[in-house]
Design a protein around this motif. Sequence first.
Motif, PDB file in Angstrom:
ATOM      1  N   LEU A   1     -13.246  33.126  27.873  1.00 31.49           N
ATOM      2  CA  LEU A   1     -12.968  34.458  27.353  1.00 31.49           C
ATOM      3  C   LEU A   1     -11.931  34.406  26.240  1.00 31.49           C
ATOM      4  N   ASP A   2     -11.016  33.466  26.325  1.00 34.57           N
ATOM      5  CA  ASP A   2     -10.012  33.315  25.273  1.00 34.57           C
ATOM      6  C   ASP A   2     -10.499  32.433  24.128  1.00 34.57           C
ATOM      7  N   ARG A   3     -11.204  31.359  24.457  1.00 36.23           N
ATOM      8  CA  ARG A   3     -11.556  30.388  23.424  1.00 36.23           C
ATOM      9  C   ARG A   3     -12.709  30.836  22.520  1.00 36.23           C
ATOM     10  N   VAL A   4     -13.658  31.565  23.061  1.00 35.53           N
ATOM     11  CA  VAL A   4     -14.794  31.971  22.222  1.00 35.53           C
ATOM     12  C   VAL A   4     -14.342  32.794  21.022  1.00 35.53           C
ATOM     13  N   PRO A   5     -13.543  33.868  21.209  1.00 32.57           N
ATOM     14  CA  PRO A   5     -13.088  34.589  20.009  1.00 32.57           C
ATOM     15  C   PRO A   5     -12.198  33.744  19.108  1.00 32.57           C
ATOM     16  N   GLU A   6     -11.397  32.844  19.690  1.00 35.32           N
ATOM     17  CA  GLU A   6     -10.554  31.973  18.863  1.00 35.32           C
ATOM     18  C   GLU A   6     -11.404  31.093  17.959  1.00 35.32           C
ATOM     19  N   GLU A   7     -12.458  30.498  18.527  1.00 39.86           N
ATOM     20  CA  GLU A   7     -13.306  29.603  17.742  1.00 39.86           C
ATOM     21  C   GLU A   7     -14.152  30.367  16.727  1.00 39.86           C
ATOM     22  N   LEU A   8     -14.587  31.558  17.081  1.00 39.37           N
ATOM     23  CA  LEU A   8     -15.315  32.381  16.117  1.00 39.37           C
ATOM     24  C   LEU A   8     -14.412  32.769  14.944  1.00 39.37           C
ATOM     25  N   GLU A   9     -13.170  33.090  15.249  1.00 34.07           N
ATOM     26  CA  GLU A   9     -12.205  33.417  14.190  1.00 34.07           C
ATOM     27  C   GLU A   9     -12.013  32.218  13.274  1.00 34.07           C
ATOM     28  N   ARG A  10     -11.920  31.035  13.882  1.00 32.54           N
ATOM     29  CA  ARG A  10     -11.737  29.822  13.092  1.00 32.54           C
ATOM     30  C   ARG A  10     -12.956  29.563  12.205  1.00 32.54           C
ATOM     31  N   ALA A  11     -14.138  29.746  12.747  1.00 29.03           N
ATOM     32  CA  ALA A  11     -15.356  29.544  11.966  1.00 29.03           C
ATOM     33  C   ALA A  11     -15.459  30.554  10.830  1.00 29.03           C
ATOM     34  N   ALA A  12     -15.065  31.793  11.105  1.00 21.14           N
ATOM     35  CA  ALA A  12     -15.141  32.833  10.077  1.00 21.14           C
ATOM     36  C   ALA A  12     -14.260  32.508   8.885  1.00 21.14           C
ATOM     37  N   GLY A  13     -13.142  31.832   9.130  1.00 22.50           N
ATOM     38  CA  GLY A  13     -12.214  31.530   8.051  1.00 22.50           C
ATOM     39  C   GLY A  13     -12.371  30.159   7.436  1.00 22.50           C
TER      40      GLY A  13
ATOM     41  N   SER B   1     -16.058  25.760   4.801  1.00 20.79           N
ATOM     42  CA  SER B   1     -17.124  24.766   4.907  1.00 20.79           C
ATOM     43  C   SER B   1     -18.253  25.208   5.835  1.00 20.79           C
ATOM     44  N   VAL B   2     -18.020  26.268   6.598  1.00 15.81           N
ATOM     45  CA  VAL B   2     -19.017  26.769   7.545  1.00 15.81           C
ATOM     46  C   VAL B   2     -19.842  27.852   6.876  1.00 15.81           C
ATOM     47  N   ARG B   3     -21.155  27.707   6.889  1.00 18.85           N
ATOM     48  CA  ARG B   3     -22.041  28.673   6.238  1.00 18.85           C
ATOM     49  C   ARG B   3     -22.905  29.434   7.239  1.00 18.85           C
ATOM     50  N   ALA B   4     -22.984  28.973   8.489  1.00 18.13           N
ATOM     51  CA  ALA B   4     -23.726  29.678   9.529  1.00 18.13           C
ATOM     52  C   ALA B   4     -23.137  29.285  10.876  1.00 18.13           C
ATOM     53  N   VAL B   5     -23.176  30.215  11.824  1.00 20.51           N
ATOM     54  CA  VAL B   5     -22.580  30.005  13.145  1.00 20.51           C
ATOM     55  C   VAL B   5     -23.628  30.257  14.210  1.00 20.51           C
ATOM     56  N   VAL B   6     -23.761  29.310  15.136  1.00 22.29           N
ATOM     57  CA  VAL B   6     -24.703  29.418  16.243  1.00 22.29           C
ATOM     58  C   VAL B   6     -23.924  29.522  17.548  1.00 22.29           C
ATOM     59  N   LEU B   7     -24.292  30.481  18.384  1.00 23.32           N
ATOM     60  CA  LEU B   7     -23.749  30.595  19.737  1.00 23.32           C
ATOM     61  C   LEU B   7     -24.863  30.219  20.700  1.00 23.32           C
ATOM     62  N   ALA B   8     -24.609  29.224  21.549  1.00 26.04           N
ATOM     63  CA  ALA B   8     -25.643  28.693  22.443  1.00 26.04           C
ATOM     64  C   ALA B   8     -25.043  28.412  23.808  1.00 26.04           C
ATOM     65  N   GLY B   9     -25.907  28.005  24.732  1.00 28.48           N
ATOM     66  CA  GLY B   9     -25.471  27.607  26.060  1.00 28.48           C
ATOM     67  C   GLY B   9     -26.115  26.292  26.436  1.00 28.48           C
TER      68      GLY B   9
ATOM     69  N   MET C   1     -18.312  38.993  10.825  1.00 30.71           N
ATOM     70  CA  MET C   1     -17.856  37.901   9.961  1.00 30.71           C
ATOM     71  C   MET C   1     -18.804  37.772   8.763  1.00 30.71           C
ATOM     72  N   PRO C   2     -18.293  37.372   7.605  1.00 32.95           N
ATOM     73  CA  PRO C   2     -19.129  37.351   6.388  1.00 32.95           C
ATOM     74  C   PRO C   2     -20.053  36.144   6.320  1.00 32.95           C
ATOM     75  N   LYS C   3     -20.592  35.741   7.461  1.00 37.52           N
ATOM     76  CA  LYS C   3     -21.505  34.608   7.558  1.00 37.52           C
ATOM     77  C   LYS C   3     -22.583  34.973   8.562  1.00 37.52           C
TER      78      LYS C   3
ATOM     79  N   LEU D   1     -22.070  34.778  -0.742  1.00 39.63           N
ATOM     80  CA  LEU D   1     -21.515  36.046  -1.220  1.00 39.63           C
ATOM     81  C   LEU D   1     -22.482  37.189  -0.955  1.00 39.63           C
ATOM     82  N   ALA D   2     -23.773  36.933  -1.115  1.00 44.29           N
ATOM     83  CA  ALA D   2     -24.768  37.960  -0.834  1.00 44.29           C
ATOM     84  C   ALA D   2     -24.839  38.260   0.654  1.00 44.29           C
ATOM     85  N   VAL D   3     -24.748  37.227   1.492  1.00 43.43           N
ATOM     86  CA  VAL D   3     -24.746  37.442   2.944  1.00 43.43           C
ATOM     87  C   VAL D   3     -23.604  38.371   3.336  1.00 43.43           C
ATOM     88  N   ALA D   4     -22.422  38.081   2.816  1.00 41.58           N
ATOM     89  CA  ALA D   4     -21.262  38.899   3.150  1.00 41.58           C
ATOM     90  C   ALA D   4     -21.467  40.347   2.717  1.00 41.58           C
TER      91      ALA D   4
END
Length: 259
Positions: free
Chosen positions: A35-47, A50-58, A95-97, A204-207
């Motif tokens: 519950l704490d780490r998922v938003p932390e890592e998403l925040e890190r990916a958003a900023g 070098s990251v252009r797409a984010v996948v959440l999986a299990g 997030m702009p990705k 830029l267009a995605v955002a």
Amino acid sequence: MTGRPDSLEVTDRGPVRTLALNRPERRNALDAELLDRVPEELERAAGDASVRAVVLAGRGGAFCAGGDLDLMTAGVGDVEEGAARERAATLLREMPKPTLAAVDGPAAGAGFSLALAADFRLASSAARFTAGFGAVALCGDYGVNAHLPRLVGREQALRLLLLGETWDAETALRRGLVGAVAAAAGFEAEVAAFADRLAALAPLAVARVKANIAFAEQAGFAAVLRREAEGMIALAATDDFKEGLAAFTEGRPPRFRGR
């Protein structure tokens, strides 16, 4: 990039970052650490530029079974604590990705809600979707009450939220809950291929598109038209626009660089 493989795997494959819930013995239920780490890592990916797409999986044949029962029996916490953890839904949505929920196996409760917060949902044929909140006298969180009716309509949303219906992958596709279904065998390869498509988009267009859609859900039509015009003018001055035109003219894939 380091992570905690006992609960959350964070890996990069080129410009695609994957956050994989990794508690298969509990069907990837969200404990206090997740519950704490998922938003932390998403925040890190958003900023991370070098990251252009984010996948959440299990991992382990499940997406996410919702909140861990051991944690929930102790209470759901206060409003401020909940808002901080539910920022995961805001980040997936805003997030702009491009964000992708890769749903293999059950997605229930908060896991169901998180999947809906992503821009895209790719389900394996083994996916199962259930909100499950009504069965335990809860109303739902992580933005499910905003996302679900927009995707499937009010009555179908109430069936999931209150009556506890479970939808298989084909039902979810037919009713608009997911955008595509892939065979369970080879699902990871399908996810990788789709994530690569997302990562190749003009950032830029995605955002702009994501921001415009979020704005349009709350603003009047005239304001939407003005915002679109401002965005088109700004994007037309970018190198990515010139590259897109050149690639189209030359019959080749574009190479967007986000500038």
